[in-house]
Design a protein around this motif. Structure first.
Motif, PDB file in Angstrom:
ATOM      1  N   GLY A  27      39.371  33.509  34.007  1.00 37.17           N
ATOM      2  CA  GLY A  27      38.027  33.756  33.476  1.00 37.17           C
ATOM      3  C   GLY A  27      37.002  34.042  34.572  1.00 37.17           C
ATOM      4  O   GLY A  27      35.841  34.287  34.290  1.00 37.17           O
ATOM      5  N   GLN A  34      32.867  33.059  21.720  1.00 34.33           N
ATOM      6  CA  GLN A  34      33.766  34.201  22.000  1.00 34.33           C
ATOM      7  C   GLN A  34      33.060  35.548  21.746  1.00 34.33           C
ATOM      8  O   GLN A  34      32.183  35.648  20.899  1.00 34.33           O
ATOM      9  CB  GLN A  34      35.006  34.061  21.114  1.00 34.33           C
ATOM     10  N   ARG A  35      33.475  36.566  22.508  1.00 34.79           N
ATOM     11  CA  ARG A  35      33.086  37.947  22.183  1.00 34.79           C
ATOM     12  C   ARG A  35      33.963  38.400  21.029  1.00 34.79           C
ATOM     13  O   ARG A  35      35.181  38.239  21.093  1.00 34.79           O
ATOM     14  CB  ARG A  35      33.409  38.871  23.346  1.00 34.79           C
ATOM     15  N   LYS A  91      37.479  29.791  28.775  1.00 37.83           N
ATOM     16  CA  LYS A  91      36.177  30.233  29.309  1.00 37.83           C
ATOM     17  C   LYS A  91      35.143  30.432  28.211  1.00 37.83           C
ATOM     18  O   LYS A  91      34.084  30.991  28.444  1.00 37.83           O
ATOM     19  CB  LYS A  91      36.354  31.550  30.098  1.00 37.83           C
ATOM     20  N   ILE A  92      35.452  29.987  27.003  1.00 41.53           N
ATOM     21  CA  ILE A  92      34.506  30.179  25.907  1.00 41.53           C
ATOM     22  C   ILE A  92      33.500  29.037  25.921  1.00 41.53           C
ATOM     23  O   ILE A  92      33.884  27.870  25.973  1.00 41.53           O
ATOM     24  CB  ILE A  92      35.250  30.189  24.557  1.00 41.53           C
ATOM     25  N   SER A 144      41.801  37.611  33.322  1.00 36.88           N
ATOM     26  CA  SER A 144      42.281  37.214  31.996  1.00 36.88           C
ATOM     27  C   SER A 144      42.925  35.833  32.009  1.00 36.88           C
ATOM     28  O   SER A 144      43.132  35.231  30.972  1.00 36.88           O
ATOM     29  CB  SER A 144      43.269  38.249  31.472  1.00 36.88           C
ATOM     30  N   VAL A 168      36.479  40.270  34.110  1.00 33.71           N
ATOM     31  CA  VAL A 168      36.752  38.851  33.856  1.00 33.71           C
ATOM     32  C   VAL A 168      38.250  38.662  33.988  1.00 33.71           C
ATOM     33  O   VAL A 168      39.022  39.307  33.280  1.00 33.71           O
ATOM     34  CB  VAL A 168      36.303  38.449  32.427  1.00 33.71           C
ATOM     35  N   ARG A 227      28.662  38.478  20.496  1.00 41.19           N
ATOM     36  CA  ARG A 227      29.270  37.136  20.481  1.00 41.19           C
ATOM     37  C   ARG A 227      29.283  36.573  19.062  1.00 41.19           C
ATOM     38  O   ARG A 227      28.489  36.958  18.226  1.00 41.19           O
ATOM     39  CB  ARG A 227      28.457  36.187  21.365  1.00 41.19           C
ATOM     40  N   ASP A 252      38.353  42.792  25.648  1.00 40.38           N
ATOM     41  CA  ASP A 252      36.963  42.427  25.936  1.00 40.38           C
ATOM     42  C   ASP A 252      36.728  40.938  25.691  1.00 40.38           C
ATOM     43  O   ASP A 252      35.772  40.365  26.199  1.00 40.38           O
ATOM     44  CB  ASP A 252      35.989  43.260  25.081  1.00 40.38           C
ATOM     45  N   TYR A 253      37.589  40.293  24.894  1.00 40.36           N
ATOM     46  CA  TYR A 253      37.367  38.868  24.621  1.00 40.36           C
ATOM     47  C   TYR A 253      37.753  38.027  25.836  1.00 40.36           C
ATOM     48  O   TYR A 253      38.439  38.489  26.747  1.00 40.36           O
ATOM     49  CB  TYR A 253      38.094  38.414  23.351  1.00 40.36           C
ATOM     50  N   PHE A 254      37.295  36.765  25.828  1.00 39.74           N
ATOM     51  CA  PHE A 254      37.503  35.870  26.970  1.00 39.74           C
ATOM     52  C   PHE A 254      38.771  35.046  26.811  1.00 39.74           C
ATOM     53  O   PHE A 254      39.180  34.758  25.684  1.00 39.74           O
ATOM     54  CB  PHE A 254      36.336  34.873  27.068  1.00 39.74           C
TER      55      PHE A 254
END
Ligand code: PD2
Ligand code: ZN
Length: 282
Positions: A130, A204-205, A196-197, A127, A125, A274, A190-192
């Motif tokens: 996204g 979010q992750r 892109k959330i 950064s 993804v 998530r 790993d989060y977006f």
């Protein structure tokens, strides 16, 4: 072309839901401007929706506030309905647990066996944007499974849900990754990115369960460079890391990578969690 100066009810609802997930008002305004909205209109609209609170996000510049996730409140032996998992290492900031015995040897072997024929080059993804794309920083190959695709996957998902206290619906489909010699996954989060959330896909992750499916003769460690932590793959063991809080902040200390395999190969299975249930799946 004339800039857009009105919003539909759907967009208004989307903005309100997105604000609730912790995305900053500023990012939403910027996303609107990118889509062709008049900048003054975009900022005024968002300002109205946040009740004239300062447009700069409440969370953005504050240090990450650590909260103990459900798994962190359990003891050193975590019993699930079919397996006892042992916490061997616990790091508080960033929050990382090294867990022994999450998978049996037979489960590891079976996951590798069923994944070998369905591997495709891994994607990342971006950064900033996204977008999902292949990238030189991630040279592994991998495959995804649907939730409960086969009984083995369903059993592992149930175990992870009991272990972490996140429901199965909060989990993305299990991903199995394969690295050959020299393959790696460069440092990333790993989060977006905030823009892109999406609420419908669980927001979010906030946590990752990374399960090691084999012992790697040399190389292939998972590294958390900001924390100075290096995790050596061990068949059946896993690392859990948690990087999102109830205020919608994400922990930049959770930066991590998989360093190149030096000898042999490396297999892992990843379950990303998530903040809310995933209502739309692809
Ligand atoms: O395979 C790993 O060790 C690794 C490292 C960093 C996997 C991931 N990230 C991931 O799947 O996100
Ligand atoms: Zn990762």
């Amino acid at each position: 072309m004339d800039k857009i100066t009105h919003i539909s009810n759907e967009l208004r609802d989307w903005i309100l839901n997105t604000l609730k997930t912790g995305v900053s008002p500023e990012s939403i305004a910027n996303a609107m401007i990118k889509k062709g909205f008049d900048p003054i209109f975009a900022y005024r609209t968002i300002l109205k929706l946040v009740n004239n609170k300062p447009i700069e996000t409440v969370n953005r510049n504050r240090p990450y506030v650590y909260e103990d996730p459900g798994i962190g409140k359990k003891g050193t032996i975590i019993s699930t309905s079919d397996r006892d998992i042992k916490v061997l290492i616990r790091i508080e900031k960033p929050f990382i647990l090294y867990l022994e015995n999450l998978l049996s040897e037979a489960e590891c072997d079976e996951l590798i066996k069923i994944s070998r024929d369905r591997l495709i080059p891994s994607q990342v993804v971006d950064s900033v944007t996204g977008e999902i794309k292949t990238a030189t920083g991630r040279t592994s190959s991998g495959t995804y499974y649907q939730i409960n695709e086969i009984p083995l996957i369903g059993r592992i998902e149930q175990r992870i849900a009991e272990l972490t206290d996140f429901s199965i619906e909060n989990g993305e489909g299990l991903q199995v990754l394969h690295y050959r010699v020299a393959e790696e996954y460069k440092p990333h989060f790993d989060y977006f990115p905030e823009n892109k959330i999406q609420e419908s896909t669980g927001g979010q992750r906030i946590g990752t369960v990374l399960m090691y499916l084999n012992d790697v003769p040399a190389g292939g460690e998972t590294i958390f460079p900001k924390a100075g932590v290096s995790v050596i793959p061990k068949k059946g063991a896993a690392v859990y890391f948690h990087y999102g809080n109830s205020e919608g902040q994400v922990d930049r200390m959770s930066l991590h990578s998989s360093i190149p395999v030096v000898e042999g190969e490396k297999w892992v299975a990843t379950k990303w969690l998530r903040q809310s249930k995933i209502l739309e799946r692809f």
